[in-house]
Structure formats: C-alpha cells, structure tokens
Scaffold this motif. Structure first.
Motif, PDB file in Angstrom:
ATOM      1  N   CYS A 104       1.194  -1.018   0.219  1.00  0.00           N
ATOM      2  CA  CYS A 104      -0.162  -0.184  -0.054  1.00  0.00           C
ATOM      3  C   CYS A 104       0.902   1.478   0.421  1.00  0.00           C
ATOM      4  CB  CYS A 104      -0.615   0.205   1.068  1.00  0.00           C
ATOM      5  SG  CYS A 104      -1.587   1.428   1.802  1.00  0.00           S
ATOM      6  N   TRP A 145       1.137   2.927   3.735  1.00  0.00           N
ATOM      7  CA  TRP A 145       2.127   1.981   4.199  1.00  0.00           C
ATOM      8  C   TRP A 145       3.405   1.774   4.537  1.00  0.00           C
ATOM      9  CZ3 TRP A 145      -0.868   2.978   8.011  1.00  0.00           C
ATOM     10  CH2 TRP A 145      -2.318   3.308   8.665  1.00  0.00           C
ATOM     11  N   ALA A 203       4.264   5.057   5.529  1.00  0.00           N
ATOM     12  CA  ALA A 203       4.887   5.076   7.091  1.00  0.00           C
ATOM     13  C   ALA A 203       6.152   4.632   7.455  1.00  0.00           C
ATOM     14  CB  ALA A 203       3.536   4.041   7.481  1.00  0.00           C
ATOM     15  N   SER A 204       6.815   3.762   6.231  1.00  0.00           N
ATOM     16  CA  SER A 204       7.874   3.154   6.816  1.00  0.00           C
ATOM     17  C   SER A 204       8.620   3.963   6.735  1.00  0.00           C
ATOM     18  CB  SER A 204       8.065   1.622   6.433  1.00  0.00           C
ATOM     19  OG  SER A 204       8.054   0.952   5.458  1.00  0.00           O
ATOM     20  N   VAL A 217      -0.083  10.030   6.574  1.00  0.00           N
ATOM     21  CA  VAL A 217      -0.740   8.283   7.039  1.00  0.00           C
ATOM     22  C   VAL A 217      -1.081   8.498   8.148  1.00  0.00           C
ATOM     23  CG1 VAL A 217       1.221   6.629   8.208  1.00  0.00           C
ATOM     24  CG2 VAL A 217       2.327   7.672   6.213  1.00  0.00           C
ATOM     25  N   ARG A 247      -4.748   6.258   8.517  1.00  0.00           N
ATOM     26  CA  ARG A 247      -4.926   5.733   9.612  1.00  0.00           C
ATOM     27  C   ARG A 247      -6.173   6.319  10.585  1.00  0.00           C
ATOM     28  NH1 ARG A 247      -1.050   6.243  12.139  1.00  0.00           N
ATOM     29  NH2 ARG A 247       1.303   4.860  11.044  1.00  0.00           N
ATOM     30  N   GLN A 282      -2.726  -2.174   7.897  1.00  0.00           N
ATOM     31  CA  GLN A 282      -1.287  -1.528   7.993  1.00  0.00           C
ATOM     32  C   GLN A 282      -0.277  -3.090   7.808  1.00  0.00           C
ATOM     33  OE1 GLN A 282       0.611   1.197  10.463  1.00  0.00           O
ATOM     34  NE2 GLN A 282       1.913   1.143   9.633  1.00  0.00           N
ATOM     35  N   THR A 283      -0.109  -3.718   8.556  1.00  0.00           N
ATOM     36  CA  THR A 283       0.749  -4.979   8.510  1.00  0.00           C
ATOM     37  C   THR A 283       0.063  -6.009   7.310  1.00  0.00           C
ATOM     38  OG1 THR A 283       0.099  -4.917  10.517  1.00  0.00           O
ATOM     39  CG2 THR A 283       0.866  -7.379   9.628  1.00  0.00           C
TER      40      THR A 283
END
Length: 193
Positions: free
Chosen positions: A104, A107, A110-111, A124, A128, A166-167
């Motif tokens: 995604c 996501w 996000a990292s 981000v 969420r 997210q995972t």
C-alpha cells in the motif's frame, strides 16, 4: 506569452503514483518519473515544483482513488460486520497475489518516508484515522444490530483492525507466502466475536 501545458496533469499524476507505489520514494528518480509520465522534468516541476511535491500530490491522489474506492464501504451508513469482513478479506486476497506485492503506498510511506517528513507523516496519520473511524462506525452498527455483544469495545477493535490493514501491506511487500497472509486474515477476523 505563456506556454500552454502540453500534458494532462491528472494522467501524469496517476502514472507517477504507480511509480512511487512500486519503487518507493527514495528509489524513484526523476528520470523514472519522466519516463513513466512522458512529461519532461521541467513540465513536472512546473506543476509540482519538485519530486517531493509530486510525491505528496501522488499520496493525495492515492487517497482519493485507491483508498477512496476500497475503504469507502466502511463509511457507508449501513456498514456493519459483513462490510468489515469483506473489506479485510479483499485486502488479504489482493496482498496474496503477485500484483499485490507492492503493498500500500500509504503504509509503504509510513515506514520509508514518514519518519523523516512531517507532511508525509500527517498524511499517513490521516489515513489511519480514516480507517479507524470507518471501522469504529461499522462496529458500532454491528453492536446496535446485535451482531456483536453489547460490551464489545468498538474503539479498541477499530484501532486493531487499522493495524491489521497496515500489517497486511507489510506482509505483501515482504513477499509473505499466500498461506501466511490467509492465516493472518483469518485469525484477525476471528477477533470479531
């Protein structure tokens, strides 16, 4: 005399979004964007100022197109337990496919980008929140309909489900086996009792 724009910014933005989604922000060069969009560096910079501006516009485009299409089901007035299960299951099916290995865009951001970029981090966080509020509203409807027990903690579960989404993206991006993704979805949805 002002030059007329020789490209459609919406089409270019969609192409740029796909490049950022596939490669990530840092691994995407301006040359990659020029090649994918068919627009010169100067044309892109004339509209988006720089690579970062194009990236932020691509994140917004992703929210209104990809996310808007998929997650809007959670925000419908009659959304309930079935809407949640269908939404998470669809994401799991996509994540398990070879085409879903890109994860995604939000996501991934996000990292990769958000720890170093306040604007990206805000986008981000907005995503969420959008997911959590959709899940919470659907869960509250499920409680009101008797699909879940009266003591069910909708807020807590909504936060968990946003983490599940997210995972799933991280599992897809890391090329987890389809079995792993299917098991993860099954166990996650098992919390809805």
């Amino acid at each position: 005399m002002a030059r007329t724009r020789e490209f459609d910014p919406a089409t270019a933005l969609d192409a740029a979004m796909k490049v950022f989604w596939r490669n990530g922000y840092y691994a995407t060069s301006i040359e990659d964007l020029v090649e994918a969009t068919g627009v010169s560096r100067y044309g892109l910079y004339g509209v988006y100022e720089n690579k970062h501006g194009l990236f932020l516009a691509a994140l917004d485009h992703y929210m209104t197109t990809v996310v808007g299409e998929l997650a809007s089901v959670l925000h419908q007035q009659d959304a309930s337990l079935d809407a949640i299960k269908n939404f998470v299951s669809r994401l799991g099916e996509f994540a398990a496919k070879p085409s879903g290995r890109i994860g995604c865009l939000l996501w991934n951001t996000a990292s990769e980008v958000a720890p170093h970029d306040k604007v990206a981090a805000r986008k981000v966080a907005e995503f969420r929140t959008y997911l959590s509020t959709g899940f919470e509203a659907a869960l509250c409807t499920a409680v009101a309909r008797g699909e879940l027990s009266g003591g069910f903690d909708s807020k807590r579960e909504a936060d968990f489900l946003a983490g599940v989404v997210q995972t799933l993206a991280a599992l897809a991006r890391s090329h987890a086996e389809p079995r792993v993704i299917t098991n993860f979805v099954s166990v996650s949805l098992g919390t809805l009792v």
